[in-house]
Design a protein around this motif. Structure first.
Motif, PDB file in Angstrom:
ATOM      1  N   GLU A 192     -11.111   5.482   2.477  1.00  0.00           N
ATOM      2  CA  GLU A 192     -11.716   5.984   3.758  1.00  0.00           C
ATOM      3  C   GLU A 192     -13.448   4.853   3.865  1.00  0.00           C
ATOM      4  O   GLU A 192     -13.240   4.049   4.822  1.00  0.00           O
ATOM      5  CB  GLU A 192     -12.307   6.989   4.482  1.00  0.00           C
ATOM      6  N   LYS A 193     -14.326   5.267   2.690  1.00  0.00           N
ATOM      7  CA  LYS A 193     -15.410   4.072   2.520  1.00  0.00           C
ATOM      8  C   LYS A 193     -15.040   2.252   2.562  1.00  0.00           C
ATOM      9  O   LYS A 193     -15.807   1.611   3.188  1.00  0.00           O
ATOM     10  CB  LYS A 193     -15.660   4.330   1.156  1.00  0.00           C
ATOM     11  N   LEU A 194     -13.701   1.996   1.467  1.00  0.00           N
ATOM     12  CA  LEU A 194     -13.094   0.529   2.338  1.00  0.00           C
ATOM     13  C   LEU A 194     -12.917   0.521   3.075  1.00  0.00           C
ATOM     14  O   LEU A 194     -13.335  -0.629   3.940  1.00  0.00           O
ATOM     15  CB  LEU A 194     -11.824   0.578   1.618  1.00  0.00           C
ATOM     16  N   LYS A 195     -11.898   1.004   3.966  1.00  0.00           N
ATOM     17  CA  LYS A 195     -11.436   0.861   5.662  1.00  0.00           C
ATOM     18  C   LYS A 195     -13.252   1.469   5.859  1.00  0.00           C
ATOM     19  O   LYS A 195     -12.655  -0.141   6.793  1.00  0.00           O
ATOM     20  CB  LYS A 195     -10.837   2.603   6.400  1.00  0.00           C
ATOM     21  N   GLU A 202      -1.986  14.523  -8.838  1.00  0.00           N
ATOM     22  CA  GLU A 202      -1.203  13.929  -7.821  1.00  0.00           C
ATOM     23  C   GLU A 202      -1.891  12.942  -7.213  1.00  0.00           C
ATOM     24  O   GLU A 202      -2.521  11.995  -7.264  1.00  0.00           O
ATOM     25  CB  GLU A 202      -3.011  14.852  -6.910  1.00  0.00           C
ATOM     26  N   PRO A 203      -1.149  12.791  -5.943  1.00  0.00           N
ATOM     27  CA  PRO A 203      -1.112  11.175  -5.300  1.00  0.00           C
ATOM     28  C   PRO A 203      -2.457  10.344  -4.581  1.00  0.00           C
ATOM     29  O   PRO A 203      -2.909  10.759  -4.657  1.00  0.00           O
ATOM     30  CB  PRO A 203       0.322  11.264  -3.962  1.00  0.00           C
ATOM     31  N   GLU A 257      -8.590   9.441  -1.510  1.00  0.00           N
ATOM     32  CA  GLU A 257      -9.046   9.502  -0.512  1.00  0.00           C
ATOM     33  C   GLU A 257     -10.357   9.220   0.246  1.00  0.00           C
ATOM     34  O   GLU A 257     -10.325   7.475   1.024  1.00  0.00           O
ATOM     35  CB  GLU A 257      -8.353  10.612  -0.018  1.00  0.00           C
ATOM     36  N   ALA A 258     -11.101   9.350  -0.290  1.00  0.00           N
ATOM     37  CA  ALA A 258     -13.137   9.023  -0.269  1.00  0.00           C
ATOM     38  C   ALA A 258     -12.993   7.666  -0.159  1.00  0.00           C
ATOM     39  O   ALA A 258     -13.437   7.076   0.660  1.00  0.00           O
ATOM     40  CB  ALA A 258     -13.348  10.304  -1.056  1.00  0.00           C
ATOM     41  N   LEU A 278       0.847  -1.171   0.004  1.00  0.00           N
ATOM     42  CA  LEU A 278      -0.229  -0.552   0.014  1.00  0.00           C
ATOM     43  C   LEU A 278       0.581   0.933   0.300  1.00  0.00           C
ATOM     44  O   LEU A 278       1.917   1.286   1.273  1.00  0.00           O
ATOM     45  CB  LEU A 278      -0.456   0.169   1.184  1.00  0.00           C
ATOM     46  N   ASN A 279       0.710   2.319  -1.060  1.00  0.00           N
ATOM     47  CA  ASN A 279       1.063   2.605  -1.198  1.00  0.00           C
ATOM     48  C   ASN A 279       0.693   4.434  -2.314  1.00  0.00           C
ATOM     49  O   ASN A 279      -0.016   3.982  -2.046  1.00  0.00           O
ATOM     50  CB  ASN A 279       2.653   3.198  -2.157  1.00  0.00           C
ATOM     51  N   LEU A 280       1.078   5.706  -1.332  1.00  0.00           N
ATOM     52  CA  LEU A 280       0.812   6.979  -2.224  1.00  0.00           C
ATOM     53  C   LEU A 280       1.675   6.674  -3.054  1.00  0.00           C
ATOM     54  O   LEU A 280       2.179   7.049  -2.297  1.00  0.00           O
ATOM     55  CB  LEU A 280       1.256   8.304  -1.455  1.00  0.00           C
ATOM     56  N   ILE A 281       0.934   7.332  -4.672  1.00  0.00           N
ATOM     57  CA  ILE A 281       1.395   7.029  -5.677  1.00  0.00           C
ATOM     58  C   ILE A 281       0.915   8.336  -7.006  1.00  0.00           C
ATOM     59  O   ILE A 281       0.020   8.378  -6.964  1.00  0.00           O
ATOM     60  CB  ILE A 281       1.932   5.697  -6.559  1.00  0.00           C
TER      61      ILE A 281
END
Length: 69
Positions: free
Chosen positions: A62-65, A35-36, A58-59, A26-29
């Protein structure tokens, strides 16, 4: 085929590792200078090759989380 440019801006977590050394991460790419976004995919050692993956805003993350709670 057009070249895809990417920059891993933050390595967040290694989720698993295969016997051949590939890791699911899991990375920010940042893809093609955009935008990453959060990204889950398999990577060869040293990130020289990648497998298919999924990219999430990001939204969406959050829904997956929330769905996994």
């Amino acid at each position: 085929m057009a070249e895809i440019k990417f920059e891993i801006t933050e390595q967040i977590a290694v989720l698993s590792e295969s016997p051949k050394g590939w890791t699911k991460e899991l990375n920010l790419i940042s893809w093609n200078g955009r935008e990453p976004k959060y990204d889950i995919r398999d990577w060869a050692p040293n990130h020289e090759k990648m497998g298919k993956g999924v990219t999430l805003s990001e939204a969406e993350l959050e829904k997956l989380k929330d769905a996994l709670k």
